[in-house]
Design an enzyme around this catalytic site. Structure first.
Site, mmCIF file in Angstrom:
data_model
loop_
_atom_site.group_PDB
_atom_site.id
_atom_site.type_symbol
_atom_site.label_atom_id
_atom_site.label_comp_id
_atom_site.label_asym_id
_atom_site.label_seq_id
_atom_site.Cartn_x
_atom_site.Cartn_y
_atom_site.Cartn_z
ATOM 1 N N THR A 184 0.783 -1.295 -0.208
ATOM 2 C CA THR A 184 -0.069 -0.023 0.045
ATOM 3 C C THR A 184 0.765 1.277 0.009
ATOM 4 O O THR A 184 1.987 1.212 0.699
ATOM 5 C CB THR A 184 -0.952 0.073 1.263
ATOM 6 O OG1 THR A 184 -1.758 -1.125 1.190
ATOM 7 C CG2 THR A 184 -1.622 1.222 1.699
ATOM 8 N N GLY A 214 -10.807 -2.667 2.927
ATOM 9 C CA GLY A 214 -10.068 -2.560 3.989
ATOM 10 C C GLY A 214 -9.928 -1.240 4.788
ATOM 11 O O GLY A 214 -10.662 -0.596 4.633
ATOM 12 N N ASP A 215 -8.812 -1.145 5.440
ATOM 13 C CA ASP A 215 -8.649 0.250 6.498
ATOM 14 C C ASP A 215 -8.534 1.462 5.707
ATOM 15 O O ASP A 215 -8.807 2.605 5.921
ATOM 16 C CB ASP A 215 -7.462 -0.105 7.201
ATOM 17 C CG ASP A 215 -6.112 -0.109 6.670
ATOM 18 O OD1 ASP A 215 -5.383 0.814 6.815
ATOM 19 O OD2 ASP A 215 -5.935 -1.020 5.994
ATOM 20 N N THR A 234 -0.674 1.302 7.040
ATOM 21 C CA THR A 234 -0.351 0.126 6.003
ATOM 22 C C THR A 234 -0.251 -0.938 7.034
ATOM 23 O O THR A 234 0.214 -0.893 7.916
ATOM 24 C CB THR A 234 0.752 0.551 5.252
ATOM 25 O OG1 THR A 234 0.998 -0.757 4.627
ATOM 26 C CG2 THR A 234 1.973 0.836 5.982
ATOM 27 N N GLY A 235 -0.587 -2.136 6.222
ATOM 28 C CA GLY A 235 -0.551 -3.492 6.852
ATOM 29 C C GLY A 235 -1.979 -4.449 6.689
ATOM 30 O O GLY A 235 -2.344 -4.504 5.661
ATOM 31 N N LYS A 236 -2.126 -4.960 7.697
ATOM 32 C CA LYS A 236 -3.326 -5.631 7.751
ATOM 33 C C LYS A 236 -4.615 -5.108 8.049
ATOM 34 O O LYS A 236 -4.826 -4.341 9.216
ATOM 35 C CB LYS A 236 -3.446 -7.102 8.640
ATOM 36 C CG LYS A 236 -4.518 -7.921 8.489
ATOM 37 C CD LYS A 236 -4.290 -9.164 9.119
ATOM 38 C CE LYS A 236 -5.465 -10.163 9.007
ATOM 39 N NZ LYS A 236 -5.110 -11.477 9.797
ATOM 40 N N GLY A 237 -5.499 -4.775 7.207
ATOM 41 C CA GLY A 237 -6.698 -3.764 7.111
ATOM 42 C C GLY A 237 -7.558 -4.183 8.329
ATOM 43 O O GLY A 237 -7.893 -3.335 8.895
#
Length: 320
Positions: A184, A214-215, A234-237
């Site tokens: 992202t 997602g986030d 950024t990362g796991k939403g």
């Protein structure tokens, strides 16, 4: 006080052994985009203009998971999403489910400025894009051979892959033409008067269900800005949404009086390990770049001459 800018190209399990041919193009893109952002700030462009400009550049680069680099859903389609927010006014715009819009971040800004709403998605967002005359391309334009291969890898491993997922041990890449390393993008900026803005854009997760959001476009999760700070995560939403990462950084500053650095580190440390990273700037020109993953592609610069481009953890834990 002074201007500052920070950007990221995703956080995740980025191996120290990442080969130069995978690493250098991403670092060079971050360097180029940082230079564009700094030049815009020096030219007295607004932070909102700056973050849109930088994220557009990142969307146009296939090395990151946004725009033309967007990863594929389980059906092999692209569903892009983006969000932009102005700190002073808290005006914001978000989009999801885009399959033809070249620069999702610019459509998000149009949602903010040209509609009574904050968030448009899928067919409604696509129709709005046509009404506004933004650049669109056939959906096939965004589907790259590398991302077809990433989807094949994810399906073979029976998993949904977040940014920079490593291949399963039993499914080595061998002579694969892609490295499953993609992330992202986001940018935050503050000018010399303390005006703040944040922008984030993504293609989501490899092998995600069709319709998953997602986030990134969720205000207060992947993107947030107010009069104190601007944050792009950024990362796991799913983890970032549960933790309301962006808003929590601002809340710790507002209600607890924490510095930007301490607030960012606290939020990231209290997110599940390996799921979150963020870049942030404060109204006073501070910069924080925190992550609990192996690495995060990131870059920043400040009016005092401080600058950094990095991936893995430094002695200062990636913070300036």
């Amino acid at each position: 006080m002074g201007w500052a800018i920070a950007l990221h190209g995703g956080a995740g399990d980025i191996p120290l052994s990442l080969p130069p041919e995978r690493r250098l193009p991403r670092e060079e893109t971050l360097r180029r985009c940082l230079s564009h952002g700094v030049a815009a700030l020096k030219a007295n462009r607004t932070p909102l203009d700056v973050v849109e400009l930088v994220v557009r550049e990142l969307e146009n680069c296939p090395y990151f998971n946004a725009g033309i680099g967007s990863v594929l859903t389980t059906n092999g389609t692209v569903e892009m999403e983006a969000c932009i927010m102005d700190g002073n006014t808290k005006k914001c715009g978000a989009v999801s489910g885009l399959s033809t819009v070249v620069n999702a971040i610019s459509l998000a800004r149009l949602v903010m400025e040209k509609t009574p709403h904050i968030y448009l998605a899928f067919d409604g967002a696509e129709s709005f894009a046509k009404e506004q005359g933004v650049e669109t391309r056939d959906a096939s334009h965004f589907i790259t051979p590398e991302n077809i291969e990433r989807l094949t890898q994810a399906k073979a491993a029976n998993r949904v892959q977040i940014d920079y997922t490593q291949p399963a041990p039993e499914k080595p890449l061998k002579e694969s033409s892609c490295d499953s390393q993609i992330g992202t993008v986001g940018c935050v900026a503050v000018d010399g008067k303390g005006n703040l803005a944040a922008a984030t854009s993504t293609g989501g997760l490899v092998n995600k269900m069709v319709g998953r959001i997602g986030d990134t476009p969720i205000i207060g999760a992947g993107t947030y800005a107010n009069s104190l700070c601007a944050v792009s995560a950024t990362g796991k939403g799913e983890s970032i949404i549960r933790a309301t990462v962006g808003r929590d950084v601002a809340a710790l500053m507002e209600y607890k009086g924490l510095s930007l650095k301490d607030a960012a580190e606290y939020v990231v440390e209290h997110s599940p390990k390996g799921t979150a990273g963020l870049v942030a700037v404060s109204a006073t020109g501070e910069v924080a770049m925190a992550f609990n993953t192996t690495g995060m592609f990131r870059a920043c610069a400040k009016e005092d001459g401080t600058s950094e481009i990095g991936i893995w953890r430094s002695i200062e834990n990636g913070d300036v």
